[in-house]
Design a protein around this motif. Structure first.
Motif, PDB file in Angstrom:
ATOM      1  N   ILE A 182       0.867  -1.179   0.000  1.00  0.00           N
ATOM      2  CA  ILE A 182       0.000   0.000   0.000  1.00  0.00           C
ATOM      3  C   ILE A 182       0.902   1.227   0.000  1.00  0.00           C
ATOM      4  O   ILE A 182       1.819   1.334   0.820  1.00  0.00           O
ATOM      5  CB  ILE A 182      -0.930   0.017   1.226  1.00  0.00           C
ATOM      6  N   ARG A 183       0.650   2.154  -0.930  1.00  0.00           N
ATOM      7  CA  ARG A 183       1.475   3.349  -1.046  1.00  0.00           C
ATOM      8  C   ARG A 183       0.611   4.603  -1.038  1.00  0.00           C
ATOM      9  O   ARG A 183      -0.528   4.595  -1.505  1.00  0.00           O
ATOM     10  CB  ARG A 183       2.277   3.337  -2.352  1.00  0.00           C
ATOM     11  N   ASN A 184       1.203   5.674  -0.546  1.00  0.00           N
ATOM     12  CA  ASN A 184       0.597   6.999  -0.689  1.00  0.00           C
ATOM     13  C   ASN A 184       1.453   7.770  -1.687  1.00  0.00           C
ATOM     14  O   ASN A 184       2.492   8.318  -1.346  1.00  0.00           O
ATOM     15  CB  ASN A 184       0.544   7.723   0.657  1.00  0.00           C
ATOM     16  N   ARG A 185       0.986   7.804  -2.939  1.00  0.00           N
ATOM     17  CA  ARG A 185       1.727   8.500  -3.984  1.00  0.00           C
ATOM     18  C   ARG A 185       1.322   9.967  -4.093  1.00  0.00           C
ATOM     19  O   ARG A 185       1.862  10.704  -4.923  1.00  0.00           O
ATOM     20  CB  ARG A 185       1.503   7.810  -5.335  1.00  0.00           C
ATOM     21  N   GLY A 186       0.368  10.368  -3.262  1.00  0.00           N
ATOM     22  CA  GLY A 186      -0.127  11.738  -3.335  1.00  0.00           C
ATOM     23  C   GLY A 186       0.710  12.720  -2.537  1.00  0.00           C
ATOM     24  O   GLY A 186       1.792  12.394  -2.024  1.00  0.00           O
ATOM     25  N   THR A 187       0.189  13.938  -2.419  1.00  0.00           N
ATOM     26  CA  THR A 187       0.908  14.994  -1.702  1.00  0.00           C
ATOM     27  C   THR A 187       0.255  15.322  -0.369  1.00  0.00           C
ATOM     28  O   THR A 187       0.714  16.212   0.350  1.00  0.00           O
ATOM     29  CB  THR A 187       0.949  16.270  -2.565  1.00  0.00           C
ATOM     30  N   THR A 188      -0.820  14.603  -0.022  1.00  0.00           N
ATOM     31  CA  THR A 188      -1.510  14.834   1.245  1.00  0.00           C
ATOM     32  C   THR A 188      -1.605  13.521   2.025  1.00  0.00           C
ATOM     33  O   THR A 188      -1.587  12.440   1.434  1.00  0.00           O
ATOM     34  CB  THR A 188      -2.930  15.388   1.009  1.00  0.00           C
ATOM     35  N   PRO A 189      -1.720  13.590   3.339  1.00  0.00           N
ATOM     36  CA  PRO A 189      -1.853  12.371   4.141  1.00  0.00           C
ATOM     37  C   PRO A 189      -3.123  11.606   3.768  1.00  0.00           C
ATOM     38  O   PRO A 189      -4.110  12.187   3.321  1.00  0.00           O
ATOM     39  CB  PRO A 189      -1.930  12.899   5.580  1.00  0.00           C
ATOM     40  N   ALA A 190      -3.089  10.306   3.939  1.00  0.00           N
ATOM     41  CA  ALA A 190      -4.239   9.458   3.671  1.00  0.00           C
ATOM     42  C   ALA A 190      -4.678   8.784   4.963  1.00  0.00           C
ATOM     43  O   ALA A 190      -3.866   8.445   5.823  1.00  0.00           O
ATOM     44  CB  ALA A 190      -3.898   8.404   2.617  1.00  0.00           C
ATOM     45  N   HIS A 191      -5.995   8.592   5.069  1.00  0.00           N
ATOM     46  CA  HIS A 191      -6.575   7.979   6.262  1.00  0.00           C
ATOM     47  C   HIS A 191      -7.540   6.891   5.807  1.00  0.00           C
ATOM     48  O   HIS A 191      -8.374   7.116   4.926  1.00  0.00           O
ATOM     49  CB  HIS A 191      -7.313   9.037   7.089  1.00  0.00           C
ATOM     50  N   ALA A 192      -7.426   5.700   6.389  1.00  0.00           N
ATOM     51  CA  ALA A 192      -8.274   4.587   5.961  1.00  0.00           C
ATOM     52  C   ALA A 192      -8.533   3.645   7.128  1.00  0.00           C
ATOM     53  O   ALA A 192      -7.885   3.716   8.178  1.00  0.00           O
ATOM     54  CB  ALA A 192      -7.607   3.832   4.812  1.00  0.00           C
ATOM     55  N   VAL A 193      -9.488   2.749   6.919  1.00  0.00           N
ATOM     56  CA  VAL A 193      -9.753   1.658   7.853  1.00  0.00           C
ATOM     57  C   VAL A 193      -9.381   0.362   7.138  1.00  0.00           C
ATOM     58  O   VAL A 193      -9.781   0.144   5.987  1.00  0.00           O
ATOM     59  CB  VAL A 193     -11.227   1.623   8.288  1.00  0.00           C
ATOM     60  N   MET A 194      -8.599  -0.485   7.794  1.00  0.00           N
ATOM     61  CA  MET A 194      -8.137  -1.730   7.199  1.00  0.00           C
ATOM     62  C   MET A 194      -8.635  -2.908   8.025  1.00  0.00           C
ATOM     63  O   MET A 194      -8.514  -2.909   9.252  1.00  0.00           O
ATOM     64  CB  MET A 194      -6.613  -1.745   7.140  1.00  0.00           C
ATOM     65  N   VAL A 195      -9.219  -3.891   7.342  1.00  0.00           N
ATOM     66  CA  VAL A 195      -9.703  -5.100   8.003  1.00  0.00           C
ATOM     67  C   VAL A 195      -9.089  -6.306   7.311  1.00  0.00           C
ATOM     68  O   VAL A 195      -9.080  -6.384   6.084  1.00  0.00           O
ATOM     69  CB  VAL A 195     -11.243  -5.201   7.955  1.00  0.00           C
ATOM     70  N   CYS A 196      -8.584  -7.261   8.108  1.00  0.00           N
ATOM     71  CA  CYS A 196      -8.008  -8.480   7.549  1.00  0.00           C
ATOM     72  C   CYS A 196      -8.719  -9.690   8.128  1.00  0.00           C
ATOM     73  O   CYS A 196      -8.798  -9.848   9.349  1.00  0.00           O
ATOM     74  CB  CYS A 196      -6.522  -8.549   7.868  1.00  0.00           C
ATOM     75  N   ILE A 197      -9.271 -10.509   7.248  1.00  0.00           N
ATOM     76  CA  ILE A 197      -9.931 -11.762   7.636  1.00  0.00           C
ATOM     77  C   ILE A 197      -8.925 -12.875   7.386  1.00  0.00           C
ATOM     78  O   ILE A 197      -8.636 -13.229   6.246  1.00  0.00           O
ATOM     79  CB  ILE A 197     -11.214 -11.993   6.844  1.00  0.00           C
ATOM     80  N   LEU A 198      -8.378 -13.434   8.449  1.00  0.00           N
ATOM     81  CA  LEU A 198      -7.278 -14.390   8.330  1.00  0.00           C
ATOM     82  C   LEU A 198      -7.744 -15.808   8.042  1.00  0.00           C
ATOM     83  O   LEU A 198      -6.952 -16.648   7.626  1.00  0.00           O
ATOM     84  CB  LEU A 198      -6.430 -14.380   9.599  1.00  0.00           C
ATOM     85  N   LYS A 199      -9.017 -16.099   8.258  1.00  0.00           N
ATOM     86  CA  LYS A 199      -9.506 -17.450   8.028  1.00  0.00           C
ATOM     87  C   LYS A 199     -10.665 -17.455   7.048  1.00  0.00           C
ATOM     88  O   LYS A 199     -11.679 -18.108   7.237  1.00  0.00           O
ATOM     89  CB  LYS A 199      -9.916 -18.103   9.350  1.00  0.00           C
ATOM     90  N   ALA A 200     -10.495 -16.716   5.986  1.00  0.00           N
ATOM     91  CA  ALA A 200     -11.517 -16.693   4.948  1.00  0.00           C
ATOM     92  C   ALA A 200     -11.512 -18.004   4.191  1.00  0.00           C
ATOM     93  O   ALA A 200     -10.545 -18.755   4.207  1.00  0.00           O
ATOM     94  CB  ALA A 200     -11.269 -15.535   3.981  1.00  0.00           C
TER      95      ALA A 200
END
Length: 204
Positions: A182-200
């Motif tokens: 995951i990269r932020n190639r922009g010029t401003t900070p990015a904010h997100a919510v990340m969810v990982c399902i480990l036993k899908a």
């Protein structure tokens, strides 16, 4: 995710358990198996003094420590962390008490906002990334799925030879059982919510 070894790094990342019943539970299970502190220490690899402090509720052990104890006691982490009664549950965690993971370049920060009891199969984070930030992760277990929902800014997700730009209000879902970036190639900070399902379910 935020770590090269998705489970171990998080378990060792300083995420602490805040549970008044933890010590009593560990002590009850140890005595049920008729184990001394020394024997449980030998079987779990956790220092005898640490186990003693846990049983007296004098320390907040890391998830790694609880994992080792649960393996030695042959019970799940969920049972070790389970409360002794069926009392109504309401938990609040302050910002200062929320564990934080930081990427190698120092530009990506993931606050662990997920419930500690679900860490083996479901993890979720508040993700903030400064311009130029890069979060590189090795694969989780087979079939794992990650979802990234951008709240502000813009993030680029790279999975194998696929690349997607995700903006505000957009989400990306992808297999994360291989290397993903995951990269932020922009010029401003990015904010997100990340969810990982480990036993899908395994996706063929």
């Amino acid at each position: 995710m935020a770590d090269r070894d998705p489970k171990k790094t998080e378990l060792d990342a300083g995420a602490h358990v805040l549970s008044g019943n933890l010590g009593k539970t560990v002590q009850r299970l140890r005595k049920a198996y008729n184990l001394s502190l020394s024997e449980l220490s030998e079987q779990s690899g956790v220092a005898k003094s640490i186990i003693s402090q846990i049983e007296r509720n004098e320390t907040n052990p890391t998830l790694a420590t609880i994992w080792r104890l649960s393996q030695a006691l042959d019970v799940s982490i969920e049972r070790v962390l389970a409360t002794a009664t069926e009392e109504p549950f309401l938990e609040k965690l302050s910002r200062a008490d929320t564990p934080l993971l930081v990427s190698d370049d120092g530009k990506c920060r993931l606050s662990i906002i997920g419930w500690i009891k679900t860490v083996e199969w479901l993890q979720w984070y508040d993700f903030q990334c400064d311009p130029g930030g890069v979060l590189e992760s090795d694969g989780h277990q087979r079939g794992s799925i990650e979802s990234l929902s951008v709240l502000s800014g813009e993030l680029t997700v790279e999975v194998a030879d696929r690349v997607e730009v995700v903006g505000p209000g957009e989400s990306a879902r992808y297999r994360c059982d291989g290397r993903h970036v995951i990269r932020n190639r922009g010029t401003t900070p990015a904010h997100a919510v990340m969810v990982c399902i480990l036993k899908a379910a395994v996706m063929e």
